[in-house]
Design an enzyme around this catalytic site. Structure first.
Site, PDB file in Angstrom:
ATOM      1  N   ASP A  34       0.880  -1.117  -0.154  1.00  0.00           N
ATOM      2  CA  ASP A  34       0.053  -0.081   0.058  1.00  0.00           C
ATOM      3  C   ASP A  34       0.823   1.269  -0.185  1.00  0.00           C
ATOM      4  OD1 ASP A  34      -1.972  -2.047   0.213  1.00  0.00           O
ATOM      5  OD2 ASP A  34      -2.819  -1.214   2.132  1.00  0.00           O
ATOM      6  N   ALA A  35       2.048   1.249   0.740  1.00  0.00           N
ATOM      7  CA  ALA A  35       2.845   2.549   0.892  1.00  0.00           C
ATOM      8  C   ALA A  35       3.364   2.809  -0.416  1.00  0.00           C
ATOM      9  CB  ALA A  35       3.860   2.208   1.716  1.00  0.00           C
ATOM     10  N   GLU A  36       3.683   1.644  -1.234  1.00  0.00           N
ATOM     11  CA  GLU A  36       4.105   2.217  -2.748  1.00  0.00           C
ATOM     12  C   GLU A  36       2.948   2.863  -3.410  1.00  0.00           C
ATOM     13  OE1 GLU A  36       6.834   2.500  -3.943  1.00  0.00           O
ATOM     14  OE2 GLU A  36       6.709   2.229  -6.222  1.00  0.00           O
ATOM     15  N   TYR A  37       1.589   2.399  -3.356  1.00  0.00           N
ATOM     16  CA  TYR A  37       0.748   3.054  -3.977  1.00  0.00           C
ATOM     17  C   TYR A  37       0.786   4.578  -3.540  1.00  0.00           C
ATOM     18  CZ  TYR A  37      -4.053   3.983  -5.864  1.00  0.00           C
ATOM     19  OH  TYR A  37      -5.083   4.587  -6.630  1.00  0.00           O
ATOM     20  N   SER A  83     -37.206  -2.625 -12.356  1.00  0.00           N
ATOM     21  CA  SER A  83     -36.975  -3.519 -11.203  1.00  0.00           C
ATOM     22  C   SER A  83     -37.412  -5.241 -11.428  1.00  0.00           C
ATOM     23  CB  SER A  83     -37.686  -3.089  -9.782  1.00  0.00           C
ATOM     24  OG  SER A  83     -38.985  -3.017 -10.147  1.00  0.00           O
ATOM     25  N   LEU A  84     -37.218  -5.959 -10.637  1.00  0.00           N
ATOM     26  CA  LEU A  84     -37.675  -7.406 -11.050  1.00  0.00           C
ATOM     27  C   LEU A  84     -38.881  -7.688 -10.227  1.00  0.00           C
ATOM     28  CD1 LEU A  84     -33.943  -8.835 -10.883  1.00  0.00           C
ATOM     29  CD2 LEU A  84     -35.204  -8.034 -12.813  1.00  0.00           C
ATOM     30  N   GLU A 113     -27.384 -14.996 -10.813  1.00  0.00           N
ATOM     31  CA  GLU A 113     -26.366 -14.155 -10.106  1.00  0.00           C
ATOM     32  C   GLU A 113     -26.998 -13.929  -8.776  1.00  0.00           C
ATOM     33  OE1 GLU A 113     -26.435 -10.728 -12.588  1.00  0.00           O
ATOM     34  OE2 GLU A 113     -25.694 -11.572 -14.229  1.00  0.00           O
ATOM     35  N   LYS A 115     -28.080 -11.708  -5.863  1.00  0.00           N
ATOM     36  CA  LYS A 115     -28.868 -10.464  -5.608  1.00  0.00           C
ATOM     37  C   LYS A 115     -28.163  -9.879  -4.689  1.00  0.00           C
ATOM     38  CE  LYS A 115     -33.456  -8.719  -5.550  1.00  0.00           C
ATOM     39  NZ  LYS A 115     -33.153  -7.549  -4.671  1.00  0.00           N
ATOM     40  N   ASP A 117     -27.374  -6.957  -2.027  1.00  0.00           N
ATOM     41  CA  ASP A 117     -28.255  -6.288  -1.256  1.00  0.00           C
ATOM     42  C   ASP A 117     -27.647  -4.916  -1.006  1.00  0.00           C
ATOM     43  OD1 ASP A 117     -30.603  -5.306  -0.066  1.00  0.00           O
ATOM     44  OD2 ASP A 117     -30.050  -6.637   2.073  1.00  0.00           O
ATOM     45  N   ARG A 136     -30.801   5.319  -9.048  1.00  0.00           N
ATOM     46  CA  ARG A 136     -31.905   4.685  -9.918  1.00  0.00           C
ATOM     47  C   ARG A 136     -33.062   5.864  -9.915  1.00  0.00           C
ATOM     48  NH1 ARG A 136     -36.893   1.999  -8.866  1.00  0.00           N
ATOM     49  NH2 ARG A 136     -37.481   0.932 -10.751  1.00  0.00           N
ATOM     50  N   TYR A 222     -24.012  -5.719 -13.095  1.00  0.00           N
ATOM     51  CA  TYR A 222     -24.730  -6.713 -13.638  1.00  0.00           C
ATOM     52  C   TYR A 222     -25.603  -6.253 -15.074  1.00  0.00           C
ATOM     53  CZ  TYR A 222     -28.143  -4.216 -10.462  1.00  0.00           C
ATOM     54  OH  TYR A 222     -28.730  -3.069  -9.988  1.00  0.00           O
ATOM     55  N   LYS A 286     -31.694 -14.849 -14.963  1.00  0.00           N
ATOM     56  CA  LYS A 286     -31.948 -13.995 -16.270  1.00  0.00           C
ATOM     57  C   LYS A 286     -31.942 -15.065 -17.235  1.00  0.00           C
ATOM     58  CE  LYS A 286     -29.666 -10.076 -14.028  1.00  0.00           C
ATOM     59  NZ  LYS A 286     -28.274  -9.219 -14.275  1.00  0.00           N
ATOM     60  N   LYS A 310     -36.229 -14.071  -3.690  1.00  0.00           N
ATOM     61  CA  LYS A 310     -36.129 -13.527  -2.597  1.00  0.00           C
ATOM     62  C   LYS A 310     -35.851 -14.632  -1.499  1.00  0.00           C
ATOM     63  CE  LYS A 310     -36.272  -9.126  -3.089  1.00  0.00           C
ATOM     64  NZ  LYS A 310     -37.235  -8.314  -2.219  1.00  0.00           N
ATOM     65  N   CYS A 404     -64.980   7.892  12.125  1.00  0.00           N
ATOM     66  CA  CYS A 404     -63.266   8.021  11.522  1.00  0.00           C
ATOM     67  C   CYS A 404     -62.533   8.489  12.562  1.00  0.00           C
ATOM     68  CB  CYS A 404     -63.253   9.007  10.344  1.00  0.00           C
ATOM     69  SG  CYS A 404     -61.882   9.654   9.788  1.00  0.00           S
ATOM     70  N   CYS A 407     -61.817  12.441  11.709  1.00  0.00           N
ATOM     71  CA  CYS A 407     -62.789  13.624  11.592  1.00  0.00           C
ATOM     72  C   CYS A 407     -64.027  12.947  12.278  1.00  0.00           C
ATOM     73  CB  CYS A 407     -63.037  14.034  10.041  1.00  0.00           C
ATOM     74  SG  CYS A 407     -63.845  12.783   9.191  1.00  0.00           S
ATOM     75  N   CYS A 422     -64.000   6.415   5.340  1.00  0.00           N
ATOM     76  CA  CYS A 422     -64.660   7.639   5.520  1.00  0.00           C
ATOM     77  C   CYS A 422     -64.922   8.365   4.378  1.00  0.00           C
ATOM     78  CB  CYS A 422     -63.233   8.231   6.621  1.00  0.00           C
ATOM     79  SG  CYS A 422     -63.843  10.140   6.729  1.00  0.00           S
ATOM     80  N   CYS A 427     -62.177  15.428   5.122  1.00  0.00           N
ATOM     81  CA  CYS A 427     -61.442  14.767   6.211  1.00  0.00           C
ATOM     82  C   CYS A 427     -59.911  14.987   6.245  1.00  0.00           C
ATOM     83  CB  CYS A 427     -61.535  13.151   6.209  1.00  0.00           C
ATOM     84  SG  CYS A 427     -60.488  12.204   7.250  1.00  0.00           S
TER      85      CYS A 427
HETATM   86  S1  IVH Z   1     -30.737  -7.185 -12.664  1.00  0.00           S
HETATM   87  C1  IVH Z   1     -33.740  -5.210 -15.535  1.00  0.00           C
HETATM   88  N1  IVH Z   1     -28.810  -8.313 -11.323  1.00  0.00           N
HETATM   89  O1  IVH Z   1     -32.126  -6.182  -7.444  1.00  0.00           O
HETATM   90  C2  IVH Z   1     -32.677  -5.862 -14.520  1.00  0.00           C
HETATM   91  N2  IVH Z   1     -30.331  -6.823 -10.296  1.00  0.00           N
HETATM   92  O2  IVH Z   1     -35.409  -5.673  -8.409  1.00  0.00           O
HETATM   93  C3  IVH Z   1     -32.080  -5.116 -13.611  1.00  0.00           C
HETATM   94  N3  IVH Z   1     -29.941  -6.290  -7.895  1.00  0.00           N
HETATM   95  O3  IVH Z   1     -33.078  -3.034  -8.671  1.00  0.00           O
HETATM   96  C4  IVH Z   1     -31.805  -5.935 -12.353  1.00  0.00           C
HETATM   97  N4  IVH Z   1     -28.315  -7.901  -7.671  1.00  0.00           N
HETATM   98  O4  IVH Z   1     -30.817  -3.234  -7.769  1.00  0.00           O
HETATM   99  C5  IVH Z   1     -29.864  -7.403 -11.404  1.00  0.00           C
HETATM  100  N5  IVH Z   1     -27.300  -9.574 -10.180  1.00  0.00           N
HETATM  101  C6  IVH Z   1     -28.345  -8.691  -9.998  1.00  0.00           C
HETATM  102  C7  IVH Z   1     -28.477  -7.814  -8.779  1.00  0.00           C
HETATM  103  C8  IVH Z   1     -29.801  -6.956  -9.105  1.00  0.00           C
HETATM  104  C9  IVH Z   1     -28.989  -7.113  -6.902  1.00  0.00           C
HETATM  105  C10 IVH Z   1     -30.962  -5.300  -7.168  1.00  0.00           C
HETATM  106  C11 IVH Z   1     -31.120  -4.034  -8.321  1.00  0.00           C
HETATM  107  C12 IVH Z   1     -32.522  -4.316  -8.906  1.00  0.00           C
HETATM  108  C13 IVH Z   1     -33.141  -5.234  -7.900  1.00  0.00           C
HETATM  109  C14 IVH Z   1     -34.126  -6.014  -8.593  1.00  0.00           C
END
Ligand code: IVH
Length: 668
Positions: A34-37, A83-84, A113, A115, A117, A136, A222, A286, A310, A404, A407, A422, A427
């Site tokens: 690291d020191a060299e960097y 999103s998925l 792949e 997912k 977080d 996003r 990804y 995918k 999930k 309610c 109100c 209501c 209201c």
């Molecule tokens: S593909 C149109 N691949 O999960 C396809 N998403 O609702 C776009 N995520 O908003 C998503 N790992 O933020 C894809 N290997 C992966 C992922 C991934 C995490 C997240 C991403 C997306 C949400 C899916």
């Protein structure tokens, strides 16, 4: 030292530092200490200090520091960041597989792949240079967080090849960085982050890039916004290419030839998940072939060629202390469980929606019961079960209110609905919730107007309907709690900016029953102005394929109300745009100069963004791709067009400048 000599050394230093940085942060295989960097970085920084012209945006010194920003500016994504849809068990995965087979037959492959977080980000490269990174946002428009993203060492500032492309990935905080960060915060008596995802999101949403720089974030890529740009035919080839360009890719990616293999992959990672140095919340599956992906297409929200499995949520035991009742935008009264606070999947939970009376009755819930809770999709707390066998006799029966809670007007149960409502249009709870909906992301997207501010505005008699938001003054806002000069001016700017939204955002924001985001877009496209929509008869609405009986009735009823007409007049008087700004769908059906033509856009356009140009050309039947080949019909060259223009000239392809494009768009 002369500038010539310095320039040569600066180039060498870029090359060395990029290589060492790549080995360390992407390959995880450092070749120098690291020191060299640090020594080389110091040398580069001194040379740049002496010869500021040698400080380029892709210099390894440009990752840290940077001045704090006032606000984040908005960025339009090249294509929407969808999103998925989710799968929660094996049966959901098999259903997904069945749907895929129905469209594309038996010959296909999946890529599995992890997912990750964290939070989705988009990175734009022009001619190999990292130029912009964004969150996003609402999927179409995100926020410019370039300075913060530059602090992520595994994001290359320059690619190994001069590609122009937009890549997507997940920025995240590794587990050990998260633990260390919270330790530091505990010592400093600062509030702790609930989980690595919140910590990553919080870090990237800092206006001061020095904070993001101190947070040790990382990224896995990804996806590519427009695979056409890079000339590959499968997702895995695309990922391979990104790896070659210098991006950090996740190694656990696997190609599977059938759903059984997918299920094994899912089971393996469900078990091995704790061994990873970062958090995952599921598996993304995918379809590998890009051609098949296109064939499967997408809904407004998510592609049909992919699904997110999930992992099941963690379940914990707690006690139901009481049930309270909230009134929503449409007057529906929703019971909410007040729980003894417990930790679930990284956050403290003390409330959960109980949906409606039937939900409570079916579960046989009593106040004081022990209940099992979990977080659905790891986000929304939910009561799963009640444990009557653990009752002590102290529990009390529950009953729905008859008036309610806000109100006090009488609640009614509308036929065929489980919900209690209501029906007092005045209201306060409904008005507040309506305002919250109006400013929300998919509606007018006014940032800085959270629930608390809205409650205060209403409480101080400053806002009664959505049009009042446009009459707010600096003085009024400054009276509110916790609103300083800066937040007030940001808020006023956000309100002002929302005036130019396209009609669909306003339509959705008005909260017409049954009109969701997608329907609002269709209505805006079809009718173009709010006045035409307001004047539409039920038959006009029903003639639109996507609009059914229920929605048509609701729209007609909505626009029959005198107060709605008044509201529209007030919005217009405040200069709120009431017209659709996109292109009409019908235009696609007619022939145009672009019909069937393959068009490439290159360089910077002055009168519109590339994305807008792309959209317009596609609406006129053209196909916009990213790279020039002998199949290209027209190349549109903006300012500073580079290699694509040269290639087009070599191939003798028709070249237009922006003015010509403008003329052609006008003619159509
Ligand atoms: S593909 C149109 N691949 O999960 C396809 N998403 O609702 C776009 N995520 O908003 C998503 N790992 O933020 C894809 N290997 C992966 C992922 C991934 C995490 C997240 C991403 C997306 C949400 C899916």
């Amino acid at each position: 030292m002369e500038i010539k000599t310095a320039e040569i050394r600066v180039k060498e230093l870029h090359q060395l530092l990029n290589q060492y940085g790549y080995e360390y942060h992407v390959l995880d295989q450092p070749s120098v200490p690291d020191a060299e960097y640090d020594r080389l970085l110091q040398e580069l920084s001194q040379l740049e200090e002496k010869f500021p012209v040698l400080r380029t945006p892709d210099s390894p010194t440009q990752r840290v520091g940077g001045q704090p920003l006032g606000t984040f500016s908005k960025v339009e994504h090249l294509s929407p960041m969808l999103s998925l849809s989710n799968a929660f068990n094996e049966a959901d995965l098999r259903d997904f597989d069945r749907r895929i087979k129905q469209t594309i037959g038996e010959d296909y492959e999946y890529v599995c792949e992890l997912k990750i977080d964290g939070l989705a980000v988009s990175l734009r490269y022009e001619n190999g240079l990292f130029v912009q990174g964004a969150t996003r946002g609402d999927g179409t428009v995100g926020e410019d967080i370039t300075a913060n993203l530059k602090t992520i060492r595994s994001i290359p500032l320059r690619l190994k090849d001069a590609y122009s492309l937009e890549v997507r990935g997940e920025a995240y905080m590794p587990k050990h960085s998260f633990l260390k960060l919270n330790e530091r915060r505990k010592l400093a008596e600062e509030p702790l982050f609930a989980n690595p995802r919140n910590a990553a999101a919080g870090s990237l949403r800092q206006l001061d890039p020095r904070i993001a720089a101190s947070r040790n974030l990382d990224i896995f890529l990804y996806a590519v916004a427009d695979f056409g740009e890079i000339g590959v035919s499968t997702h895995s080839e695309g990922m391979q290419l990104l790896e070659e360009l210098g991006f950090k890719m996740n190694k656990e990616r696997e190609v599977c030839s059938n759903i059984e293999q997918v299920i094994s992959y899912v089971e393996k990672w469900e078990k091995d998940r704790p061994t990873l140095p970062y958090e995952i919340d599921g598996i993304v599956i995918k379809v590998n072939s890009l051609e098949q992906q296109q064939l499967l297409g997408a809904t407004a929200k998510s592609p049909r060629w992919s699904i997110a499995y999930k992992f099941p949520a963690e379940e914990v035991l707690t006690r139901l202390i009481d049930i309270t009742f909230n009134v929503g935008r449409t007057g529906v009264v929703t019971p909410t469980a007040l729980l003894e606070p417990v930790q679930v999947a990284g956050t403290t939970v003390q409330r959960a929606s109980l949906h409606n009376e039937d939900f409570i009755r079916e579960k046989g819930m009593m106040i004081g019961d022990e209940v099992v809770i979990k977080k659905a999709g790891d986000i929304i707390p939910e009561v799963v079960n009640v444990l009557p066998e653990r009752r002590t006799g102290e529990e009390k029966p529950f009953s729905m209110p008859t008036a309610c809670p806000e109100c006090e007007s009488e609640l009614v149960r509308i036929e065929e609905e489980v919900a209690l409502r209501c029906i007092n249009p005045k209201c306060p709870a409904q008005i507040r919730e309506g305002l919250i909906h109006f400013v929300s992301r998919n509606a007018m997207n006014i940032e800085g107007l959270g629930e608390k501010v809205i409650a205060q505005l209403y409480h101080h008699n400053l806002v009664h309907d959505v049009a009042d938001l446009y009459q707010l003054t600096k003085e009024q806002l400054l009276q509110l709690e916790r609103m300083g000069e800066k937040s007030v001016s940001n808020l006023l700017a956000a309100i002002e900016a929302s005036k130019s939204n396209s009609l669909e955002k306003l339509l959705f924001g008005l909260g017409i029953r049954h009109v969701g985001v997608k329907a609002a877009k269709i209505l805006a496209e079809e009718f173009e102005t709010i006045d035409k929509l307001a004047a539409a008869a039920k038959e006009d609405l029903l003639s639109i394929h996507e609009i059914g009986e229920k929605m048509a009735d609701s729209i007609v009823t909505f626009f029959q109300k005198a107060e709605v007409h008044e509201l529209i007049q007030e919005l217009k008087a405040a200069n709120v745009n009431v017209e659709y700004k996109g292109l009409r769908r019908k235009q696609v059906e007619t022939e145009s100069i672009f019909t069937g033509k393959t068009v490439v856009l290159t360089g910077k356009l002055e009168t519109m963004t590339r994305n807008e140009a792309k959209e317009k050309i596609e609406m006129l039947g053209g196909n916009v791709t990213g790279s020039v080949s002998k199949n290209t019909d027209i190349v549109i060259a903006g300012i500073d067009a580079g290699s694509k223009l040269t290639k087009a000239q070599q191939l003798g392809i028709e070249i237009w400048d922006e003015q010509k494009l403008q003329e052609m768009l006008k003619d159509e």
